[in-house]
Design a protein around this motif. Structure first.
Motif, mmCIF file in Angstrom:
data_model
loop_
_atom_site.group_PDB
_atom_site.id
_atom_site.type_symbol
_atom_site.label_atom_id
_atom_site.label_comp_id
_atom_site.label_asym_id
_atom_site.label_seq_id
_atom_site.Cartn_x
_atom_site.Cartn_y
_atom_site.Cartn_z
ATOM 1 N N LEU A 113 3.381 -6.966 -5.615
ATOM 2 C CA LEU A 113 4.541 -7.068 -4.732
ATOM 3 C C LEU A 113 4.528 -5.979 -3.666
ATOM 4 C CD1 LEU A 113 7.325 -7.917 -7.354
ATOM 5 C CD2 LEU A 113 6.095 -9.484 -5.835
ATOM 6 N N ASN A 114 3.890 -4.852 -3.959
ATOM 7 C CA ASN A 114 3.813 -3.761 -2.990
ATOM 8 C C ASN A 114 3.087 -4.174 -1.718
ATOM 9 O OD1 ASN A 114 4.070 -0.750 -2.408
ATOM 10 N ND2 ASN A 114 1.860 -1.010 -2.278
ATOM 11 N N SER A 115 2.222 -5.186 -1.822
ATOM 12 C CA SER A 115 1.447 -5.632 -0.665
ATOM 13 C C SER A 115 2.293 -6.357 0.373
ATOM 14 C CB SER A 115 0.306 -6.549 -1.125
ATOM 15 O OG SER A 115 0.810 -7.724 -1.739
ATOM 16 N N LEU A 116 3.591 -6.547 0.095
ATOM 17 C CA LEU A 116 4.468 -7.228 1.045
ATOM 18 C C LEU A 116 4.910 -6.329 2.193
ATOM 19 C CD1 LEU A 116 6.771 -9.178 -1.432
ATOM 20 C CD2 LEU A 116 5.039 -10.155 0.074
ATOM 21 N N THR A 117 4.633 -5.044 2.112
ATOM 22 C CA THR A 117 5.106 -4.111 3.140
ATOM 23 C C THR A 117 4.727 -4.542 4.561
ATOM 24 O OG1 THR A 117 5.045 -2.259 1.579
ATOM 25 C CG2 THR A 117 5.028 -1.720 3.915
ATOM 26 N N PRO A 118 3.474 -4.936 4.841
ATOM 27 C CA PRO A 118 3.149 -5.351 6.214
ATOM 28 C C PRO A 118 3.978 -6.529 6.701
ATOM 29 C CG PRO A 118 1.155 -4.955 4.947
ATOM 30 C CD PRO A 118 2.281 -4.950 3.969
ATOM 31 N N ALA A 172 11.993 -2.008 -2.307
ATOM 32 C CA ALA A 172 11.258 -0.790 -1.975
ATOM 33 C C ALA A 172 10.304 -1.031 -0.809
ATOM 34 C CB ALA A 172 10.480 -0.290 -3.196
ATOM 35 N N THR A 173 9.651 -2.195 -0.781
ATOM 36 C CA THR A 173 8.752 -2.489 0.341
ATOM 37 C C THR A 173 9.535 -2.677 1.634
ATOM 38 O OG1 THR A 173 8.766 -4.900 -0.054
ATOM 39 C CG2 THR A 173 7.111 -3.599 -1.229
ATOM 40 N N VAL A 174 10.771 -3.161 1.525
ATOM 41 C CA VAL A 174 11.644 -3.247 2.696
ATOM 42 C C VAL A 174 11.898 -1.850 3.252
ATOM 43 C CG1 VAL A 174 13.984 -3.802 3.481
ATOM 44 C CG2 VAL A 174 12.755 -5.410 2.013
ATOM 45 N N PHE A 175 12.172 -0.892 2.364
ATOM 46 C CA PHE A 175 12.411 0.483 2.797
ATOM 47 C C PHE A 175 11.140 1.092 3.392
ATOM 48 C CE2 PHE A 175 16.001 0.842 -0.512
ATOM 49 C CZ PHE A 175 16.936 0.402 0.423
ATOM 50 N N TYR A 176 9.986 0.792 2.785
ATOM 51 C CA TYR A 176 8.716 1.277 3.348
ATOM 52 C C TYR A 176 8.544 0.782 4.789
ATOM 53 C CZ TYR A 176 6.672 2.993 -1.067
ATOM 54 O OH TYR A 176 6.387 3.699 -2.201
ATOM 55 N N ALA A 177 8.773 -0.500 4.983
ATOM 56 C CA ALA A 177 8.602 -1.091 6.311
ATOM 57 C C ALA A 177 9.610 -0.520 7.300
ATOM 58 C CB ALA A 177 8.738 -2.610 6.220
ATOM 59 N N LEU A 178 10.859 -0.350 6.851
ATOM 60 C CA LEU A 178 11.888 0.223 7.723
ATOM 61 C C LEU A 178 11.502 1.640 8.126
ATOM 62 C CD1 LEU A 178 14.694 -0.098 9.003
ATOM 63 C CD2 LEU A 178 15.678 0.798 6.885
ATOM 64 N N ALA A 263 -5.495 -1.269 3.589
ATOM 65 C CA ALA A 263 -5.503 -0.750 2.219
ATOM 66 C C ALA A 263 -4.597 -1.581 1.326
ATOM 67 C CB ALA A 263 -5.061 0.712 2.202
ATOM 68 N N SER A 264 -3.643 -2.291 1.932
ATOM 69 C CA SER A 264 -2.738 -3.135 1.152
ATOM 70 C C SER A 264 -3.495 -4.257 0.446
ATOM 71 C CB SER A 264 -1.654 -3.747 2.058
ATOM 72 O OG SER A 264 -2.244 -4.532 3.082
ATOM 73 N N TYR A 265 -4.739 -4.538 0.877
ATOM 74 C CA TYR A 265 -5.550 -5.558 0.211
ATOM 75 C C TYR A 265 -6.243 -5.007 -1.035
ATOM 76 C CZ TYR A 265 -4.927 -7.719 4.777
ATOM 77 O OH TYR A 265 -4.375 -8.210 5.924
ATOM 78 N N GLY A 266 -6.585 -3.720 -1.003
ATOM 79 C CA GLY A 266 -7.298 -3.135 -2.129
ATOM 80 C C GLY A 266 -6.402 -2.612 -3.229
#
Length: 311
Positions: A113-118, A172-178, A263-266
């Motif tokens: 789920l962390n890979s959703l950041t982009p 959390a990924t929403v916050f990363y992107a923001l 890096a989101s792929y690895g």
């Protein structure tokens, strides 16, 4: 006069790839380190989610304090509010959300789920900057979220409770992107070293208060299981937070955000590997859903070179 033999110099491209691989390995290992702090070898609860998140942030802040002192003349105090904002949305809130989520979901799922950041970065780019979203990116967003839905369908024994905890990872990924968008808009001319060190040190004090309020210092910290848990979480803070962000921003300066963001792929594959090693259930369906999500992320790739962070 005898000439000295030429010294060996690593090719810049090789250094870039070594840094890239290091980021994947460090961030991919972060999720299992959280688990090692939360549970002992018998899978019994050990530290609380709040304690793990707080120790992670405090240890990262301690490591980065000498770095900030060395570069203190470059601190833009007029932008300190945005630096603190970056600390809370880029580190503080996600750290607690991830730890709370991993009390109910596997580390491999959290890594996926962390890979959703982009994807969320693309959406926020549209909201805050009015960036146009091509059809390929719209398709990528739909595929990415479709992969999430399919992942829940194939997960066995997935109830509302587990879904709600997985939603914390998505938040959390929403916050990363923001944070990425706000850093670009308000801190584009600030050194990445300053952004990372100042923001993490800023959230260290509230983390220390939380750690004290949760009764951490009353625990039998001399026992082996607590020592092991604390070492795992400190490693998470020093490597998964402090060092990884330093490497990320350094690689951005050497190459581009476009290259570094891949890096989101690895990361998910490293998380899956650690999850399998520690006995988490990994199925072909889950791996298939991961590939679907990453396919969606690939389609949403945008020219992040326009978002390059300059020192």
């Amino acid at each position: 006069m005898q000439q000295k033999p030429p010294s060996f110099v690593f090719p810049p491209q090789l250094i870039n790839w070594l840094m890239f691989i290091s980021i994947c390995l460090i961030w991919g290992s972060s999720f299992i380190l959280m688990k090692l702090g939360l549970y002992d070898d018998a899978r019994q609860p050990l530290l609380t989610a709040s304690q793990v998140a707080a120790i992670r942030l405090i240890s990262a802040g301690i490591v980065l304090t000498p770095v900030l002192l060395r570069h203190r003349s470059k601190i833009p105090f007029r932008l300190s509010g945005w630096l603190v904002f970056s600390g809370f949305f880029g580190s503080f809130l996600p750290a607690f959300l991830f730890c709370i989520a991993e009390t109910k979901i596997d580390s491999a799922l959290a890594g996926t789920l962390n890979s959703l950041t982009p994807i969320f970065a693309i959406i926020f780019g549209f909201i805050f900057f009015g960036n146009k979203i091509p059809i390929s990116q719209v398709l990528g967003i739909l595929i990415g979220f479709g992969g999430i839905v399919l992942l829940y369908v194939v997960q066995k024994h997935t109830g509302y409770g587990q879904i709600s905890y997985a939603a914390l990872v998505i938040l959390a990924t929403v916050f990363y992107a923001l944070n990425i968008i706000m850093v670009k808009r308000h801190l584009g001319g600030v050194s990445p070293i300053i952004i990372t060190s100042f923001s993490l040190i800023a959230v260290g004090l509230p983390s220390l208060v939380i750690l004290w309020q949760t009764g951490f210092f009353a625990l039998p910290l001399h026992e082996y299981k607590y020592i092991k848990a604390c070492l795992a979480v400190c490693t998470l803070g020093m490597l998964g937070t402090a060092l990884a962000w330093m490497l990320f921003y350094a690689l951005v300066q050497r190459t581009s955000v476009l290259f570094t963001s891949t890096a989101s792929y690895g990361v998910p594959f490293v998380a899956f590997g650690w999850g399998w090693y520690y006995g988490e259930t990994i199925t072909l369906w889950q791996i298939g859903c991961l590939l679907i999500i990453l396919g969606g992320v690939y389609l949403t790739r945008v020219d992040f070179g326009k978002l390059r962070l300059k020192s």
